[in-house]
Design an enzyme around this catalytic site. Structure first.
Site, mmCIF file in Angstrom:
data_model
loop_
_atom_site.group_PDB
_atom_site.id
_atom_site.type_symbol
_atom_site.label_atom_id
_atom_site.label_comp_id
_atom_site.label_asym_id
_atom_site.label_seq_id
_atom_site.Cartn_x
_atom_site.Cartn_y
_atom_site.Cartn_z
ATOM 1 N N TYR A 1 45.007 40.492 42.288
ATOM 2 C CA TYR A 1 45.852 40.078 41.161
ATOM 3 C C TYR A 1 45.927 41.204 40.130
ATOM 4 C CZ TYR A 1 47.491 37.108 37.281
ATOM 5 O OH TYR A 1 48.203 36.553 36.229
ATOM 6 N N ALA B 1 45.447 44.390 40.529
ATOM 7 C CA ALA B 1 46.195 45.544 41.049
ATOM 8 C C ALA B 1 47.698 45.264 40.989
ATOM 9 C CB ALA B 1 45.760 45.838 42.483
ATOM 10 N N LYS C 1 49.267 43.305 38.915
ATOM 11 C CA LYS C 1 49.725 43.272 37.528
ATOM 12 C C LYS C 1 49.688 44.665 36.888
ATOM 13 C CE LYS C 1 50.726 38.887 37.246
ATOM 14 N NZ LYS C 1 52.126 38.462 37.068
ATOM 15 N N ALA D 1 60.945 29.476 36.729
ATOM 16 C CA ALA D 1 61.127 28.705 35.486
ATOM 17 C C ALA D 1 60.835 27.217 35.680
ATOM 18 C CB ALA D 1 62.543 28.899 34.957
HETATM 19 P P1 NAP Z 1 52.340 28.751 36.880
HETATM 20 O O1 NAP Z 1 52.252 27.628 35.911
HETATM 21 O O2 NAP Z 1 51.480 28.762 38.091
HETATM 22 O O3 NAP Z 1 53.880 28.920 37.313
HETATM 23 C C1 NAP Z 1 54.243 29.932 38.208
HETATM 24 C C2 NAP Z 1 55.749 29.916 38.376
HETATM 25 O O4 NAP Z 1 56.096 30.930 39.339
HETATM 26 C C3 NAP Z 1 56.241 28.581 38.949
HETATM 27 O O5 NAP Z 1 57.498 28.287 38.383
HETATM 28 C C4 NAP Z 1 56.377 28.901 40.442
HETATM 29 O O6 NAP Z 1 57.338 28.100 41.122
HETATM 30 C C5 NAP Z 1 56.870 30.342 40.373
HETATM 31 N N1 NAP Z 1 56.712 31.049 41.645
HETATM 32 C C6 NAP Z 1 55.566 31.378 42.284
HETATM 33 N N2 NAP Z 1 55.847 32.001 43.442
HETATM 34 C C7 NAP Z 1 57.201 32.061 43.538
HETATM 35 C C8 NAP Z 1 58.110 32.584 44.498
HETATM 36 N N3 NAP Z 1 57.671 33.166 45.611
HETATM 37 N N4 NAP Z 1 59.429 32.462 44.281
HETATM 38 C C9 NAP Z 1 59.909 31.879 43.142
HETATM 39 N N5 NAP Z 1 59.092 31.363 42.199
HETATM 40 C C10 NAP Z 1 57.760 31.451 42.394
HETATM 41 O O7 NAP Z 1 52.051 30.156 36.172
HETATM 42 P P2 NAP Z 1 52.127 30.578 34.636
HETATM 43 O O8 NAP Z 1 50.769 30.435 34.079
HETATM 44 O O9 NAP Z 1 53.279 29.953 33.964
HETATM 45 O O10 NAP Z 1 52.361 32.148 34.825
HETATM 46 C C11 NAP Z 1 53.630 32.760 34.709
HETATM 47 C C12 NAP Z 1 53.431 34.263 34.795
HETATM 48 O O11 NAP Z 1 52.537 34.695 33.779
HETATM 49 C C13 NAP Z 1 52.821 34.724 36.128
HETATM 50 O O12 NAP Z 1 53.387 35.934 36.526
HETATM 51 C C14 NAP Z 1 51.357 34.905 35.778
HETATM 52 O O13 NAP Z 1 50.719 35.837 36.624
HETATM 53 C C15 NAP Z 1 51.456 35.407 34.357
HETATM 54 N N6 NAP Z 1 50.232 35.173 33.587
HETATM 55 C C16 NAP Z 1 49.800 33.921 33.293
HETATM 56 C C17 NAP Z 1 48.631 33.753 32.566
HETATM 57 C C18 NAP Z 1 48.100 32.407 32.160
HETATM 58 O O14 NAP Z 1 47.029 32.360 31.525
HETATM 59 N N7 NAP Z 1 48.715 31.303 32.496
HETATM 60 C C19 NAP Z 1 47.903 34.878 32.142
HETATM 61 C C20 NAP Z 1 48.363 36.134 32.473
HETATM 62 C C21 NAP Z 1 49.534 36.277 33.174
HETATM 63 P P3 NAP Z 1 56.925 26.735 41.898
HETATM 64 O O15 NAP Z 1 56.904 25.661 40.856
HETATM 65 O O16 NAP Z 1 58.006 26.588 42.908
HETATM 66 O O17 NAP Z 1 55.569 26.975 42.516
#
Ligand code: NAP
Length: 253
Positions: free
Chosen positions: A161, A163, A165, A18
């Site tokens: 990625y 796989a 998801k 978050a």
């Molecule tokens: P983001 O801006 O890169 O943020 C990722 C979040 O996950 C950050 O808060 C990060 O924490 C946390 N995180 C990563 N590895 C972690 C770990 N080992 N332990 C605890 N926290 C961890 O990504 P987002 O775009 O918001 O994406 C959120 C979710 O939606 C992800 O699962 C992503 O695959 C999915 N998603 C996103 C998109 C898109 O277009 N953005 C599309 C499809 C799916 P830190 O700040 O500490 O790094």
């Protein structure tokens, strides 16, 4: 956009990842619903305190910040057990934390594959499994997993990625079947291209290519994803489980 889900008031909901992006937006929108937000962060305690303050200002009845890495189950088990003992059962879970590492398949090393599968899939499963005994003591539990449209349609240079998801979808559907009789629901959101740090990393050419394929035009916002998440967490979706909702502007029709 203002949506009100009265049953979310006071509901104890854990959100992983978050600190920024989609997870942060979900936390902010849950705060407006007066939920008790338990949010996970990894790095800066100072930033977490700022977010905590922001969530309280936005209306959260209570906020608990828990520092842990989702890949390290030892780092969260005691914290969550203590929280549940002291405060009560966790009633909602958003498995949002995730990573991407785009690579051509021929170049993928085992450690890169482990990194993506462990963070996105195994850790989601481990955390959900760990909390499942707790869920049995709660009412109207709703779990939302953040997958991706790439897990449905595939994407070149994202085999790991995609796989990870796609795996989440199989897990969620099986879990939904297994635990429906206990009134525990499990659903998946598949975002398309949402403006966050994750998509910011893409090249301008890749961004233009994606946008040209989105019927509703342009990127989605983190709020677009948060709204669907609130719906799935609330009793407004009480008859929905094992479902996969795309928030992708029609990218994968
Ligand atoms: P983001 O801006 O890169 O943020 C990722 C979040 O996950 C950050 O808060 C990060 O924490 C946390 N995180 C990563 N590895 C972690 C770990 N080992 N332990 C605890 N926290 C961890 O990504 P987002 O775009 O918001 O994406 C959120 C979710 O939606 C992800 O699962 C992503 O695959 C999915 N998603 C996103 C998109 C898109 O277009 N953005 C599309 C499809 C799916 P830190 O700040 O500490 O790094």
């Amino acid at each position: 956009m203002k949506a009100i889900f009265p049953d979310l008031e006071g509901k104890r909901i854990l959100i992983t990842g978050a600190s920024r992006g989609i997870g942060r937006e979900i936390a902010l929108n849950l705060a407006k619903q007066k939920a008790h937000i338990i949010f996970n962060y990894r790095k800066s305690e100072e930033e977490a305190n700022k977010l905590k303050e922001e969530l309280i200002q936005a209306g959260a009845v209570d906020v608990t910040a828990l520092q842990f890495d989702i890949n390290d189950s030892d780092s969260y088990q005691d914290k969550l057990t203590n929280f549940i003992k002291e405060t009560g059962a966790i009633e909602g879970l958003v498995n949002n934390a995730g990573v991407s590492k785009d690579q051509l398949t021929l170049r993928i090393k085992k450690e890169d594959l482990d990194f993506v599968l462990d963070t996105n899939l195994k850790s989601t499963m481990m955390l959900t499994n760990f909390l499942s005994k707790n869920f049995l003591r709660a009412n109207n539990v709703s779990i939302v997993h953040m997958s991706s449209v790439v897990g449905l349609m595939g994407n070149a240079s994202q085999t790991s990625y995609a796989a990870s998801k796609a795996g989440i979808i199989g897990y969620s559907k099986s879990y939904a079947k297994e635990l429906a009789s206990k009134n525990i629901r499990s659903n998946v959101i598949c975002p398309g291209f949402i403006e966050t740090d994750m998509t910011e990393a893409l090249s301008e050419t890749a961004k233009e290519k994606y946008i040209s394929q989105i019927p509703l035009g342009g990127y989605g916002s983190t709020e677009d994803v948060a709204m669907s998440c609130l719906f799935l967490l609330s009793q407004a979706s009480r008859y929905i489980t094992g479902e996969v909702i795309k928030v992708d502007g029609g990218l994968y029709i």
